[in-house]
Design an enzyme around this catalytic site. Sequence first.
Site, mmCIF file in Angstrom:
data_model
loop_
_atom_site.group_PDB
_atom_site.id
_atom_site.type_symbol
_atom_site.label_atom_id
_atom_site.label_comp_id
_atom_site.label_asym_id
_atom_site.label_seq_id
_atom_site.Cartn_x
_atom_site.Cartn_y
_atom_site.Cartn_z
ATOM 1 N N ARG A 51 0.824 -1.220 0.000
ATOM 2 C CA ARG A 51 0.000 0.000 0.000
ATOM 3 C C ARG A 51 0.852 1.263 0.000
ATOM 4 O O ARG A 51 0.447 2.287 -0.550
ATOM 5 C CB ARG A 51 -0.906 0.002 1.235
ATOM 6 C CG ARG A 51 -2.020 -1.015 1.181
ATOM 7 C CD ARG A 51 -2.691 -1.122 2.514
ATOM 8 N NE ARG A 51 -1.706 -1.390 3.564
ATOM 9 C CZ ARG A 51 -1.962 -1.516 4.847
ATOM 10 N NH1 ARG A 51 -3.195 -1.382 5.282
ATOM 11 N NH2 ARG A 51 -1.005 -1.768 5.716
ATOM 12 N N LYS A 147 3.810 -19.127 5.194
ATOM 13 C CA LYS A 147 3.183 -19.697 6.385
ATOM 14 C C LYS A 147 2.716 -18.556 7.279
ATOM 15 O O LYS A 147 3.270 -17.459 7.159
ATOM 16 C CB LYS A 147 4.149 -20.627 7.107
ATOM 17 C CG LYS A 147 5.139 -19.925 8.045
ATOM 18 C CD LYS A 147 5.744 -20.892 9.033
ATOM 19 C CE LYS A 147 6.255 -20.125 10.227
ATOM 20 N NZ LYS A 147 6.853 -20.888 11.265
ATOM 21 N N LYS A 181 16.199 -25.844 3.068
ATOM 22 C CA LYS A 181 17.540 -25.926 3.665
ATOM 23 C C LYS A 181 18.309 -27.066 3.000
ATOM 24 O O LYS A 181 17.784 -28.167 2.828
ATOM 25 C CB LYS A 181 17.437 -26.196 5.174
ATOM 26 C CG LYS A 181 16.965 -24.993 5.979
ATOM 27 C CD LYS A 181 16.873 -25.380 7.442
ATOM 28 C CE LYS A 181 16.264 -24.270 8.268
ATOM 29 N NZ LYS A 181 17.194 -23.219 8.614
ATOM 30 N N GLU A 215 16.004 -23.271 19.897
ATOM 31 C CA GLU A 215 16.378 -21.880 19.622
ATOM 32 C C GLU A 215 16.808 -21.216 20.919
ATOM 33 O O GLU A 215 16.317 -21.574 21.993
ATOM 34 C CB GLU A 215 15.181 -21.123 19.041
ATOM 35 C CG GLU A 215 14.689 -21.675 17.713
ATOM 36 C CD GLU A 215 13.473 -20.903 17.217
ATOM 37 O OE1 GLU A 215 13.629 -20.016 16.392
ATOM 38 O OE2 GLU A 215 12.364 -21.209 17.697
ATOM 39 N N ASP A 234 3.502 -23.298 15.416
ATOM 40 C CA ASP A 234 4.601 -22.569 14.779
ATOM 41 C C ASP A 234 5.692 -23.494 14.236
ATOM 42 O O ASP A 234 6.322 -23.181 13.228
ATOM 43 C CB ASP A 234 5.212 -21.597 15.809
ATOM 44 C CG ASP A 234 6.097 -20.557 15.159
ATOM 45 O OD1 ASP A 234 5.655 -19.947 14.171
ATOM 46 O OD2 ASP A 234 7.247 -20.363 15.623
ATOM 47 N N HIS A 239 7.357 -27.425 10.185
ATOM 48 C CA HIS A 239 8.776 -27.761 10.001
ATOM 49 C C HIS A 239 9.128 -29.162 10.529
ATOM 50 O O HIS A 239 9.771 -29.956 9.846
ATOM 51 C CB HIS A 239 9.666 -26.741 10.709
ATOM 52 C CG HIS A 239 9.381 -25.325 10.344
ATOM 53 N ND1 HIS A 239 9.068 -24.941 9.066
ATOM 54 C CD2 HIS A 239 9.346 -24.198 11.081
ATOM 55 C CE1 HIS A 239 8.856 -23.633 9.048
ATOM 56 N NE2 HIS A 239 9.010 -23.165 10.258
ATOM 57 N N LYS A 330 11.921 -22.401 22.632
ATOM 58 C CA LYS A 330 12.587 -21.086 22.594
ATOM 59 C C LYS A 330 13.396 -20.906 23.876
ATOM 60 O O LYS A 330 13.100 -21.515 24.899
ATOM 61 C CB LYS A 330 11.525 -19.987 22.542
ATOM 62 C CG LYS A 330 10.585 -20.146 21.373
ATOM 63 C CD LYS A 330 10.749 -19.010 20.428
ATOM 64 C CE LYS A 330 9.961 -19.220 19.185
ATOM 65 N NZ LYS A 330 10.734 -19.014 17.978
HETATM 66 P P1 NAP Z 1 5.074 -7.404 7.772
HETATM 67 O O1 NAP Z 1 6.451 -6.964 8.098
HETATM 68 O O2 NAP Z 1 3.962 -6.980 8.669
HETATM 69 O O3 NAP Z 1 4.763 -6.915 6.283
HETATM 70 C C1 NAP Z 1 3.492 -7.002 5.729
HETATM 71 C C2 NAP Z 1 3.527 -6.470 4.318
HETATM 72 O O4 NAP Z 1 2.202 -6.507 3.798
HETATM 73 C C3 NAP Z 1 3.999 -5.037 4.206
HETATM 74 O O5 NAP Z 1 4.773 -4.901 3.050
HETATM 75 C C4 NAP Z 1 2.707 -4.264 4.054
HETATM 76 O O6 NAP Z 1 3.006 -3.074 3.362
HETATM 77 C C5 NAP Z 1 1.893 -5.230 3.232
HETATM 78 N N1 NAP Z 1 0.450 -5.034 3.359
HETATM 79 C C6 NAP Z 1 -0.278 -4.965 4.503
HETATM 80 N N2 NAP Z 1 -1.577 -4.764 4.211
HETATM 81 C C7 NAP Z 1 -1.658 -4.726 2.855
HETATM 82 C C8 NAP Z 1 -2.725 -4.547 1.939
HETATM 83 N N3 NAP Z 1 -3.993 -4.351 2.360
HETATM 84 N N4 NAP Z 1 -2.455 -4.541 0.635
HETATM 85 C C9 NAP Z 1 -1.192 -4.730 0.172
HETATM 86 N N5 NAP Z 1 -0.140 -4.905 0.990
HETATM 87 C C10 NAP Z 1 -0.382 -4.888 2.307
HETATM 88 O O7 NAP Z 1 4.972 -8.988 7.674
HETATM 89 P P2 NAP Z 1 6.155 -10.009 7.333
HETATM 90 O O8 NAP Z 1 6.864 -10.339 8.604
HETATM 91 O O9 NAP Z 1 6.949 -9.500 6.191
HETATM 92 O O10 NAP Z 1 5.342 -11.317 6.946
HETATM 93 C C11 NAP Z 1 4.710 -11.462 5.683
HETATM 94 C C12 NAP Z 1 4.141 -12.882 5.587
HETATM 95 O O11 NAP Z 1 5.213 -13.816 5.712
HETATM 96 C C13 NAP Z 1 3.153 -13.251 6.698
HETATM 97 O O12 NAP Z 1 2.217 -14.154 6.197
HETATM 98 C C14 NAP Z 1 4.037 -13.965 7.729
HETATM 99 O O13 NAP Z 1 3.287 -14.855 8.513
HETATM 100 C C15 NAP Z 1 4.979 -14.701 6.802
HETATM 101 N N6 NAP Z 1 6.265 -15.037 7.406
HETATM 102 C C16 NAP Z 1 7.095 -14.079 7.851
HETATM 103 C C17 NAP Z 1 8.324 -14.427 8.404
HETATM 104 C C18 NAP Z 1 9.294 -13.392 8.877
HETATM 105 O O14 NAP Z 1 10.389 -13.793 9.296
HETATM 106 N N7 NAP Z 1 8.973 -12.116 8.848
HETATM 107 C C19 NAP Z 1 8.688 -15.784 8.503
HETATM 108 C C20 NAP Z 1 7.812 -16.749 8.019
HETATM 109 C C21 NAP Z 1 6.613 -16.374 7.469
HETATM 110 P P3 NAP Z 1 2.103 -1.749 3.406
HETATM 111 O O15 NAP Z 1 1.848 -1.440 4.839
HETATM 112 O O16 NAP Z 1 2.942 -0.756 2.690
HETATM 113 O O17 NAP Z 1 0.866 -2.092 2.663
#
Ligand code: NAP
Length: 483
Positions: A51, A147, A181, A215, A234, A239, A330
């Site tokens: 967004r 996930k 991995k 972890e 989780d 995993h 953890k």
């Molecule tokens: P995050 O940091 O909260 O990022 C969310 C992203 O979604 C941002 O780029 C946000 O950008 C965008 N977004 C939110 N609402 C939106 C909308 N209505 N339209 C379009 N874009 C939108 O989350 P994240 O940690 O990157 O995680 C993303 C996904 O990966 C999740 O499903 C999470 O469960 C999974 N995941 C993450 C990790 C990790 O290590 N972070 C690990 C495993 C899985 P804007 O606010 O600019 O829209």
Amino acid sequence: MVSRVIPVDDFDLVIFGATGDLAHRKILPGLFRRFEAGQIPPTSRIIGAARTEQSDDDFRAETARAICEYTSVRKEHPQLAEFLGLLGYVSIDAKGDGGWQELKDRMRPGAVHAFYFSVAPSLFGDIAERLASHGIADNDSRIVVEKPFGRDRASARALNATLAQHFDEHQIYRIDHYLGKETVQNLMAVRFANVLFEPLWNAQFIDHVQITVAETVGVAGRGSYYDKSGAIRDMVQNHMMQLLCLIAMEPPYHFDPDAVRDEKLKVIRALEPVAPADIVRGQYQADGTDSGYLEDAENPESRTESYVAMKVRISNWRWQGTPFYLRTGKKLRARTSEIAITFKEPPHSIFDDSGVPKANELVIRLQPNEGMNMKVMIKEPGPGGMRLVQVPLDMSFADALGPDGADMPDAYERLIMDVIRGNQTLFMRGDEVEAAWAWTDPIIEAWEDGKRRPEPYDAGSSGPDEALRLMHRDNRRWREIRA
Ligand code: NAP
């Protein structure tokens, strides 16, 4: 040993959630590494979507910052500017209708089209629907979903059904980054490319298997997310289940996506329900200097587990009578992931009083220091007669494979390249995910219906004492948790 890099086809990859944590820490740095390695054709396009309103140049600058922050790459890196030239950005709200036409205009006919949903799962359906209704995705396009894939069988099934309205199963890539991995894939190579292990790989020769994912970090920073999830959702449902499947499955007829996933599914379906006495939940507590789970989760009443240990049985011919012990947690003593296979003791010792032969043990280390360790009995050197001693045959993959072996691609790098190649072997199929939830659902429901609190354990320890008793009851011991 020099690893071969085979370039993928020219592609357009759209990353929804390109401004988020996962994109910054893993996806964009991973893509840069593959570009640096020569695997990504320079004509390819990587289009960020979220967004936030910003220009292509803003997104390039943001990506450069992320790559420099999360890798050892510096902004002067000779290929960084060239990589940034591949990037573009479109502002899109997954729930709105603006921006989709611009995205469509940017997609090039003839290139592989992939769409990475790196956003909250609640947005997966919106994005899938709009990609289809705006005519952006076609029958050859691929979508990558992160996930968690549901939080129980019903929600996973609903999500599968939503995605299936717009995409065929062969277009859907459900990520479990553990499968990307290098050493996890090595499990299949070790089992199915050596004649040595497979004849012994059954209940007749294996006493038990231990799978540990420990972890040192707690949940601080993502406490509110984790508190709704817990270790079973989780780590175990996805995993650890994948590791269990790769260890326990029958040889697939071919290293082919559906052949491998069919065999994994059979393992999941053969899992017996876990008896309450065979599962221990734990929660780390403050130790004076370090915060406890309740504080990290910002929920003083939380009964969510940050640790779980369980004894799992697989009801089939191969594994009847061989338990699999899983544990993950953890704030444990060390960060380590390993699979330890303890073989049975020799049926008879010919060495009277010179020492009883101990059981052989094969340990496959996933992290750190990926490798294998096999404990074997030998004669203790020296003139003192025939005395037995157990010694490790230790192989570190980094040592064995040289500098290139140590420089293994991150899981995300490999998996994204597999998406572009159209290879689903390392991605979970819809029925596999649903079956995994079907097995974990009763465990979670029984816990949520009860009133018990998780067993406390000290931060930096090996977990709750109850988990030790789970093993002692069977006259076995957990392996020490150490890096
Ligand atoms: P995050 O940091 O909260 O990022 C969310 C992203 O979604 C941002 O780029 C946000 O950008 C965008 N977004 C939110 N609402 C939106 C909308 N209505 N339209 C379009 N874009 C939108 O989350 P994240 O940690 O990157 O995680 C993303 C996904 O990966 C999740 O499903 C999470 O469960 C999974 N995941 C993450 C990790 C990790 O290590 N972070 C690990 C495993 C899985 P804007 O606010 O600019 O829209």
